[in-house]
Structure formats: structure tokens, C-alpha cells
Design a protein around this motif. Structure first.
Motif, PDB file in Angstrom:
ATOM      1  N   THR A  81      44.941  47.366  32.472  1.00 58.49           N
ATOM      2  CA  THR A  81      43.972  46.694  33.330  1.00 58.49           C
ATOM      3  C   THR A  81      42.702  46.440  32.534  1.00 58.49           C
ATOM      4  OG1 THR A  81      43.120  48.801  34.172  1.00 58.49           O
ATOM      5  CG2 THR A  81      44.866  47.739  35.446  1.00 58.49           C
ATOM      6  N   TYR A  82      42.069  45.330  32.809  1.00 51.07           N
ATOM      7  CA  TYR A  82      40.854  44.901  32.114  1.00 51.07           C
ATOM      8  C   TYR A  82      39.777  44.641  33.160  1.00 51.07           C
ATOM      9  CZ  TYR A  82      37.680  41.470  29.966  1.00 51.07           C
ATOM     10  OH  TYR A  82      36.567  40.783  29.542  1.00 51.07           O
ATOM     11  N   TRP A  83      38.594  45.217  32.938  1.00 52.19           N
ATOM     12  CA  TRP A  83      37.494  44.964  33.871  1.00 52.19           C
ATOM     13  C   TRP A  83      36.881  43.611  33.536  1.00 52.19           C
ATOM     14  CZ3 TRP A  83      32.421  43.668  34.153  1.00 52.19           C
ATOM     15  CH2 TRP A  83      31.848  43.749  35.440  1.00 52.19           C
ATOM     16  N   SER A  84      37.006  42.683  34.477  1.00 54.01           N
ATOM     17  CA  SER A  84      36.574  41.309  34.270  1.00 54.01           C
ATOM     18  C   SER A  84      35.167  41.090  34.821  1.00 54.01           C
ATOM     19  CB  SER A  84      37.556  40.358  34.967  1.00 54.01           C
ATOM     20  OG  SER A  84      36.996  39.082  35.138  1.00 54.01           O
ATOM     21  N   ALA A  85      34.286  40.571  33.966  1.00 54.97           N
ATOM     22  CA  ALA A  85      32.944  40.227  34.430  1.00 54.97           C
ATOM     23  C   ALA A  85      32.989  39.084  35.431  1.00 54.97           C
ATOM     24  CB  ALA A  85      32.070  39.852  33.234  1.00 54.97           C
ATOM     25  N   THR A  86      33.936  38.157  35.259  1.00 56.10           N
ATOM     26  CA  THR A  86      34.080  37.038  36.183  1.00 56.10           C
ATOM     27  C   THR A  86      34.413  37.531  37.584  1.00 56.10           C
ATOM     28  OG1 THR A  86      34.839  35.603  34.390  1.00 56.10           O
ATOM     29  CG2 THR A  86      35.370  34.918  36.645  1.00 56.10           C
ATOM     30  N   MET A  87      35.308  38.509  37.661  1.00 55.53           N
ATOM     31  CA  MET A  87      35.787  39.009  38.943  1.00 55.53           C
ATOM     32  C   MET A  87      34.970  40.188  39.464  1.00 55.53           C
ATOM     33  SD  MET A  87      38.155  36.981  39.677  1.00 55.53           S
ATOM     34  CE  MET A  87      38.800  37.847  41.116  1.00 55.53           C
ATOM     35  N   GLY A  88      34.265  40.893  38.592  1.00 60.18           N
ATOM     36  CA  GLY A  88      33.608  42.123  39.012  1.00 60.18           C
ATOM     37  C   GLY A  88      34.621  43.162  39.444  1.00 60.18           C
ATOM     38  N   ASP A  89      35.804  43.105  38.852  1.00 62.03           N
ATOM     39  CA  ASP A  89      36.904  43.977  39.249  1.00 62.03           C
ATOM     40  C   ASP A  89      37.930  43.993  38.123  1.00 62.03           C
ATOM     41  OD1 ASP A  89      38.477  45.651  40.753  1.00 62.03           O
ATOM     42  OD2 ASP A  89      38.762  44.245  42.417  1.00 62.03           O
ATOM     43  N   HIS A  90      38.936  44.863  38.267  1.00 62.23           N
ATOM     44  CA  HIS A  90      39.985  44.945  37.267  1.00 62.23           C
ATOM     45  C   HIS A  90      41.056  43.885  37.505  1.00 62.23           C
ATOM     46  CE1 HIS A  90      38.181  48.957  36.708  1.00 62.23           C
ATOM     47  NE2 HIS A  90      38.608  48.810  35.470  1.00 62.23           N
ATOM     48  N   VAL A  91      41.586  43.347  36.406  1.00 62.62           N
ATOM     49  CA  VAL A  91      42.677  42.379  36.418  1.00 62.62           C
ATOM     50  C   VAL A  91      43.770  42.933  35.512  1.00 62.62           C
ATOM     51  CG1 VAL A  91      43.370  39.996  35.951  1.00 62.62           C
ATOM     52  CG2 VAL A  91      41.045  40.484  36.756  1.00 62.62           C
ATOM     53  N   ILE A  92      45.028  42.819  35.942  1.00 64.14           N
ATOM     54  CA  ILE A  92      46.112  43.398  35.159  1.00 64.14           C
ATOM     55  C   ILE A  92      46.623  42.420  34.099  1.00 64.14           C
ATOM     56  CG2 ILE A  92      46.815  44.807  37.126  1.00 64.14           C
ATOM     57  CD1 ILE A  92      49.357  43.047  37.264  1.00 64.14           C
ATOM     58  N   TYR A  93      47.279  42.988  33.096  1.00 62.87           N
ATOM     59  CA  TYR A  93      48.000  42.206  32.084  1.00 62.87           C
ATOM     60  C   TYR A  93      49.223  43.016  31.687  1.00 62.87           C
ATOM     61  CZ  TYR A  93      45.553  45.448  28.974  1.00 62.87           C
ATOM     62  OH  TYR A  93      45.062  46.586  28.374  1.00 62.87           O
ATOM     63  N   GLU A  94      50.229  42.339  31.136  1.00 61.53           N
ATOM     64  CA  GLU A  94      51.478  43.014  30.784  1.00 61.53           C
ATOM     65  C   GLU A  94      51.816  42.924  29.301  1.00 61.53           C
ATOM     66  OE1 GLU A  94      54.179  43.319  34.735  1.00 61.53           O
ATOM     67  OE2 GLU A  94      54.443  41.477  33.575  1.00 61.53           O
ATOM     68  N   SER A  95      50.903  42.408  28.495  1.00 58.14           N
ATOM     69  CA  SER A  95      51.111  42.379  27.052  1.00 58.14           C
ATOM     70  C   SER A  95      49.764  42.193  26.378  1.00 58.14           C
ATOM     71  CB  SER A  95      52.052  41.233  26.650  1.00 58.14           C
ATOM     72  OG  SER A  95      51.414  39.979  26.841  1.00 58.14           O
ATOM     73  N   ARG A  96      49.718  42.470  25.086  1.00 59.96           N
ATOM     74  CA  ARG A  96      48.475  42.248  24.357  1.00 59.96           C
ATOM     75  C   ARG A  96      48.125  40.757  24.327  1.00 59.96           C
ATOM     76  NH1 ARG A  96      45.052  46.280  23.362  1.00 59.96           N
ATOM     77  NH2 ARG A  96      44.350  45.271  21.453  1.00 59.96           N
ATOM     78  N   LEU A  97      49.153  39.906  24.309  1.00 59.58           N
ATOM     79  CA  LEU A  97      48.885  38.473  24.314  1.00 59.58           C
ATOM     80  C   LEU A  97      48.279  38.050  25.649  1.00 59.58           C
ATOM     81  CD1 LEU A  97      49.134  36.027  22.465  1.00 59.58           C
ATOM     82  CD2 LEU A  97      51.392  35.593  23.441  1.00 59.58           C
ATOM     83  N   GLU A  98      48.781  38.598  26.749  1.00 63.03           N
ATOM     84  CA  GLU A  98      48.174  38.314  28.061  1.00 63.03           C
ATOM     85  C   GLU A  98      46.738  38.818  28.113  1.00 63.03           C
ATOM     86  OE1 GLU A  98      50.311  39.426  31.558  1.00 63.03           O
ATOM     87  OE2 GLU A  98      52.195  38.568  30.846  1.00 63.03           O
ATOM     88  N   LEU A  99      46.478  39.964  27.515  1.00 63.20           N
ATOM     89  CA  LEU A  99      45.099  40.464  27.469  1.00 63.20           C
ATOM     90  C   LEU A  99      44.209  39.485  26.712  1.00 63.20           C
ATOM     91  CD1 LEU A  99      42.867  42.545  27.831  1.00 63.20           C
ATOM     92  CD2 LEU A  99      43.780  43.784  25.854  1.00 63.20           C
ATOM     93  N   GLY A 100      44.735  38.910  25.632  1.00 64.01           N
ATOM     94  CA  GLY A 100      43.957  37.921  24.899  1.00 64.01           C
ATOM     95  C   GLY A 100      43.586  36.733  25.768  1.00 64.01           C
ATOM     96  N   ARG A 101      44.556  36.220  26.535  1.00 61.96           N
ATOM     97  CA  ARG A 101      44.237  35.080  27.415  1.00 61.96           C
ATOM     98  C   ARG A 101      43.245  35.478  28.492  1.00 61.96           C
ATOM     99  NH1 ARG A 101      42.165  31.622  29.012  1.00 61.96           N
ATOM    100  NH2 ARG A 101      42.848  29.559  29.766  1.00 61.96           N
ATOM    101  N   LEU A 102      43.357  36.700  28.966  1.00 60.83           N
ATOM    102  CA  LEU A 102      42.426  37.200  29.974  1.00 60.83           C
ATOM    103  C   LEU A 102      41.011  37.284  29.417  1.00 60.83           C
ATOM    104  CD1 LEU A 102      42.119  38.286  32.819  1.00 60.83           C
ATOM    105  CD2 LEU A 102      43.007  40.493  32.020  1.00 60.83           C
ATOM    106  N   LEU A 103      40.866  37.735  28.182  1.00 58.22           N
ATOM    107  CA  LEU A 103      39.556  37.771  27.533  1.00 58.22           C
ATOM    108  C   LEU A 103      38.950  36.366  27.437  1.00 58.22           C
ATOM    109  CD1 LEU A 103      40.319  40.292  24.657  1.00 58.22           C
ATOM    110  CD2 LEU A 103      38.509  40.587  26.346  1.00 58.22           C
TER     111      LEU A 103
END
Length: 242
Positions: free
Chosen positions: A55-77
Motif C-alpha cells: 500500500t502507498y499513501w497517496s497525497a492525491t487521495m489523502g489515503d492509502h492505495v494498493i498495488y500488486e507489483s513494483r511496476l504498479e507502484l511506479g505508475r502509482l507514483l
């Protein structure tokens, strides 16, 4: 040639209260329902798993967003860093369509609500894009998404320098950690065409580590920009955002 998609495409979504609404007609599903959707899949951790979930704490959302791979985390960033992205939904829905006489299902990785409209994102490593089963899934998903006038994106490995710079700047995304007066002073300063190292020394009356972190927060938040295709250095020139 793309796969032949039989209309109508159906959608299932997990609502904010956890209830599942199934087999809605894709073209008629209100965006508000998708905006509040919970991730379709339950979060999975197990011994020996080959993917990297979290899970990544997103400044856009003010909440945690999940990811299922390091590549997904990159897109989330990248989504969190982009000022035009206003809302992020992970695993927003399950699409179902008749493809060449067979029922196919697919869960996109992200739905981004942006200033230019919704964007549905699938994250796939570049080496998997040519696999026939992957190509078919991406083709019919693209057809379904664009039929609604939305954008569809297949995202693979980005420029490594850009990724590392965005990952570094994400450390400065939490706005409440910064002195509002210091941020206001820097916002009022003329940072346009100033080298990053000079910006760090701009306010000698304030502790330099605090000024440095505040400048990096302004880079994260989009008040100023700079080239991110090489490692950040004191010589990077800042530009005021348009």
C-alpha cells in the motif's frame, strides 16, 4: 487485427460499502459509482509469492492505495505526482465481454480521474506485451474503454532516471510536515531559472535543511518543475509551472 468484441460489455464493481454490483452495462455505469469503488480483488500476501504487493499513501487521495507489483507502484507514483490527476482508484472494476465467441474478463489496474477526463490504466512489463493472450486482453479492453470516450493507457517500464527522481520527490509529498510560512515565502520568491542549489540557499535566516526540504516539496507539488531525465543535482534549473 483486434479481437471482435460482442456488445454489450458488462461491468461489475465493488461499492464503497463492500457490496458487489454485477453485470452493469458498461456504457451506462455512472462515473460516480466507479469513483467510490473499492479494489476488486482482496489483498493477497502468501509465502513465496512472485509479485510485490503493498500500500502507498497517496497525497492525491489523502489515503492509502494498493498495488500488486513494483511496476504498479511506479505508475502509482507517477499518478500521484501528476497535477492533472485528481483521483485514483486501484482495481476499479471487472470488465466482461464476448470475444470471438468466448466470455473474457479483465480487471484494469487503475482508473485515474484527470482534468482531461477518465483514464483507464493497465500496467504490464514490456516483455509481456507481445504474448498473444496479453495482446488480446489489452486490445479488447482498449476498444471497450475508448468506445466510451475515455482514454486507455498501457504502461510499461519508464525512464529509470525519471522514476528514481519521482520516487525521491515522493518523500516530500506530505504537505502538513512543512512550515506554512516558509512555503509561502518560497512560493512568493522568483524561483524561475534558479539553479536548485541556489534555491536551497535562498533563505539564509532559515535552517538550510528546512529550506531544502521545502523547495523539494514545491517540486513535488508542481509549483516549480525541472528536468527529471537525469539524477537531480544542485545544477538543475527550476522553472515556474505554467
Amino acid at each position: 487485427m483486434g479481437a471482435a468484441v460482442a456488445a454489450p460489455v458488462r461491468l461489475s464493481v465493488r461499492r464503497d460499502d463492500g457490496a458487489v454490483v454485477e453485470d452493469l452495462e458498461w456504457q451506462l455505469v455512472p462515473l460516480g459509482l466507479l469513483r467510490e469503488a473499492r479494489p476488486w480483488r482482496t489483498f493477497r500476501w502468501f509465502k513465496g509469492q512472485q509479485h510485490y504487493s503493498g500500500t502507498y499513501w497517496s497525497a492525491t487521495m489523502g489515503d492509502h492505495v494498493i498495488y500488486e507489483s513494483r511496476l504498479e507502484l511506479g505508475r502509482l507514483l507517477f499518478a500521484d505526482f501528476a497535477p492533472e490527476v485528481r483521483h485514483i482508484v486501484a482495481q476499479p472494476f471487472l470488465l466482461k465481454a464476448g470475444i470471438d465467441g468466448k466470455v473474457r474478463k479483465h480487471i484494469p489496474d487503475y482508473l485515474l480521474l484527470t482534468d482531461d477526463g477518465p483514464v483507464v490504466v493497465d500496467v504490464k512489463p514490456r516483455h509481456r506485451l507481445e504474448k498473444p493472450e496479453v495482446a488480446v486482453t489489452l486490445d479488447w479492453t482498449r476498444e471497450a474503454v475508448t468506445s466510451r470516450g475515455w482514454r486507455y493507457e498501457v504502461w510499461s517500464e519508464p525512464d529509470p532516471h525519471v522514476l528514481e527522481n519521482v520516487r525521491f520527490l515522493a518523500g516530500y509529498r506530505r504537505s502538513w510536515l512543512f512550515d506554512p510560512d516558509l512555503i509561502a515565502t518560497l512560493r512568493a520568491a522568483d524561483l524561475d531559472e534558479m539553479p536548485l542549489g541556489d534555491a536551497f540557499r535562498l533563505l539564509p535566516q532559515s535552517p538550510r535543511p528546512l529550506v531544502k526540504s521545502a523547495v523539494l516539496h514545491l517540486l513535488w507539488s508542481g509549483h516549480v518543475t525541472t528536468a527529471l531525465d537525469r539524477p537531480l543535482s544542485a545544477g538543475h534549473v527550476l522553472r515556474r509551472a505554467a
